[in-house]
Design a protein around this motif. Structure first.
Motif, PDB file in Angstrom:
ATOM      1  N   TYR A  60      -0.126   4.525   2.335  1.00 27.51           N
ATOM      2  CA  TYR A  60       0.799   4.863   3.352  1.00 27.51           C
ATOM      3  C   TYR A  60       0.156   6.277   3.712  1.00 27.51           C
ATOM      4  O   TYR A  60      -0.228   6.487   2.697  1.00 27.51           O
ATOM      5  N   TYR A 104      12.975   0.781  -2.777  1.00 26.29           N
ATOM      6  CA  TYR A 104      12.778   0.730  -1.806  1.00 26.29           C
ATOM      7  C   TYR A 104      14.777   1.007  -1.208  1.00 26.29           C
ATOM      8  O   TYR A 104      15.103   0.532  -2.450  1.00 26.29           O
ATOM      9  N   LEU A 108      13.643   0.157   2.976  1.00 26.65           N
ATOM     10  CA  LEU A 108      12.448  -0.068   2.875  1.00 26.65           C
ATOM     11  C   LEU A 108      11.746   1.228   1.905  1.00 26.65           C
ATOM     12  O   LEU A 108      12.319   1.761   1.301  1.00 26.65           O
ATOM     13  N   PRO A 109      10.603   1.401   1.429  1.00 22.37           N
ATOM     14  CA  PRO A 109       9.469   1.949   0.686  1.00 22.37           C
ATOM     15  C   PRO A 109       9.735   3.350   0.602  1.00 22.37           C
ATOM     16  O   PRO A 109       9.834   4.265   1.558  1.00 22.37           O
ATOM     17  N   TYR A 110      10.490   3.572  -0.685  1.00 26.50           N
ATOM     18  CA  TYR A 110      10.347   5.350  -0.627  1.00 26.50           C
ATOM     19  C   TYR A 110       9.679   5.117  -2.516  1.00 26.50           C
ATOM     20  O   TYR A 110       9.341   4.740  -2.996  1.00 26.50           O
TER      21      TYR A 110
ATOM     22  N   TYR B  32      19.095  10.329   3.727  1.00 26.45           N
ATOM     23  CA  TYR B  32      19.223   8.836   2.692  1.00 26.45           C
ATOM     24  C   TYR B  32      19.287  10.344   1.332  1.00 26.45           C
ATOM     25  O   TYR B  32      19.289  11.405   1.637  1.00 26.45           O
ATOM     26  N   TYR B  93      12.048  11.584   1.718  1.00 25.71           N
ATOM     27  CA  TYR B  93      12.254  10.738   2.004  1.00 25.71           C
ATOM     28  C   TYR B  93      12.254  10.489   3.804  1.00 25.71           C
ATOM     29  O   TYR B  93      13.796  11.103   3.078  1.00 25.71           O
ATOM     30  N   GLY B  95      12.327   8.218   6.551  1.00 31.55           N
ATOM     31  CA  GLY B  95      12.009   7.057   7.475  1.00 31.55           C
ATOM     32  C   GLY B  95      10.563   6.201   7.088  1.00 31.55           C
ATOM     33  O   GLY B  95       9.350   6.880   6.448  1.00 31.55           O
ATOM     34  N   SER B  96      10.916   5.613   8.135  1.00 33.08           N
ATOM     35  CA  SER B  96       9.432   4.217   7.785  1.00 33.08           C
ATOM     36  C   SER B  96       7.938   4.947   8.584  1.00 33.08           C
ATOM     37  O   SER B  96       6.704   4.186   8.331  1.00 33.08           O
ATOM     38  N   SER B  97       7.897   5.608   8.873  1.00 35.79           N
ATOM     39  CA  SER B  97       6.411   6.186   9.366  1.00 35.79           C
ATOM     40  C   SER B  97       5.830   7.138   8.830  1.00 35.79           C
ATOM     41  O   SER B  97       5.012   7.528   8.610  1.00 35.79           O
ATOM     42  N   TYR B  99       7.279   8.643   6.299  1.00 38.89           N
ATOM     43  CA  TYR B  99       8.069   8.983   4.540  1.00 38.89           C
ATOM     44  C   TYR B  99       8.727  10.061   3.929  1.00 38.89           C
ATOM     45  O   TYR B  99       9.245   9.660   3.411  1.00 38.89           O
TER      46      TYR B  99
END
Lengths: 126, 111
Positions: A60, A104, A108-110, B32, B93, B95-97, B99
Motif C-alpha cells: 500500500y 480489516y 477494508l484493510p486498516y 471509521y 484510516y 478509506g481504500s485509496s 488509507y
C-alpha cells in the motif's frame, strides 16, 4: 522484545534514488496481521505516511508519492526495503520504519503503528 | 497541509486535564472509529498511545483516553504530569485509496 532499525545513506543528491532498509527482530512478517510501514517527518514538521507491506506481501502506498515508491520484504532476513526515486530537497526528513498491526474493518484493510524504529535522517542536497 | 486538523499547541498545569482535538471529514474520522494517537518527545520516535479510537496499548497510563464525536476525535490527558510534555499526533484510516492520514501535530506544554 521487538526492535526495528533503519539504515541507509544520510545524504543523497537531487534526482538520485534513495534506498532504505528496515531490519527488525522480535516478530515475523509472515505472521498474519503483521505489517511494516515507512513514515517520514521533515525537520520541525508533521508525520507523513509513505508505504506499508503486509504479511501476505500486499503493498500500500501514499497516493501522492506512489509513483516514486517501492516497498519490498525479505522475510528470511527480517528486512523491509523502501526505495524512493527522483529525490528532491523537499524529501529531506527523518524516515521511520514501524511495525503495524493490520486488520480489516468494514471489509477494508486498516492498521496502526505500534512500535517504531529510532529513525534515520536523510538530507537531499547537491 | 495535513489532512487532519489539530491545534498547534495546548497547555495545562500539573494535575489538570487537557483535551487535544483532531478534526477530519466524513471520509476519514467521521466514517471509521479507527483513530490512533502518538506521543513524540523531542528527538525521539513516536509512541502509540491510543488505537482504534479509544483503546490503550499495554503499558500506557490510563490517564490517556480517546473518544470521537462526528468528524472530530479527541485525546484527553488527565492528571497532567511533566513527562506528558511532548508533541501529539492523531492518525486516521481514510478509506481504500488514501488509507492513512496524519494530523499536523499538537505541542503540549505542561506549565
Amino acid at each position: 522484545q521487538v526492535t526495528l532499525r533503519e539504515s541507509g545513506p544520510a545524504l543523497v543528491k537531487p534526482t538520485q534514488t534513495l534506498t532504505l532498509t528496515c531490519t527488525f527482530s522480535g516478530f515475523s512478517l509472515s505472521t498474519s496481521g503483521m505489517c511494516v510501514s515507512w513514515i517520514r517527518q521533515p525537520p520541525g514538521k508533521a508525520l507523513e505516511w509513505l508505504a506499508l507491506i503486509d504479511w501476505d506481501d500486499d503493498k500500500y502506498y501514499s497516493t501522492s508519492l506512489k509513483t516514486r515508491l517501492t516497498i519490498s520484504k525479505d522475510t528470511s532476513k527480517n528486512q523491509v526495503v523502501l526505495t524512493m526515486t527522483n529525490m528532491d530537497p523537499v524529501d529531506t526528513a527523518t524516515y521511520y520504519c514501524a511495525r503495524a498491526l493490520c486488520g480489516y474493518s468494514y471489509g477494508l484493510p486498516y492498521w496502526y503503528f505500534d512500535l517504531w524504529g529510532r529513525g534515520t535522517l536523510v538530507t537531499v542536497s547537491s | 497541509q495535513s489532512a487532519l486538523t489539530q491545534p498547534a499547541s495546548v497547555s495545562g498545569s500539573p494535575g489538570q486535564s487537557i483535551t487535544i482535538s483532531c478534526t477530519g471529514t466524513s471520509s476519514d474520522v467521521g466514517s471509521y472509529n479507527l483513530v490512533s494517537w502518538y506521543q513524540q518527545h523531542p528527538g525521539k520516535a513516536p509512541k502509540l498511545m491510543i488505537y482504534e479510537g479509544s483503546k490503550r496499548p499495554s503499558g500506557v497510563s490510563n490517564r490517556f483516553s480517546g473518544s470521537k464525536s462526528g468528524n472530530t476525535a479527541s485525546l484527553t490527558i488527565s492528571g497532567l504530569q511533566a513527562e506528558d510534555e511532548a508533541d501529539y499526533y492523531c492518525c486516521s484510516y481514510a478509506g481504500s485509496s488514501t488509507y492513512v492520514v496524519f494530523g499536523g501535530g499538537t505541542k503540549l506544554t505542561v506549565l
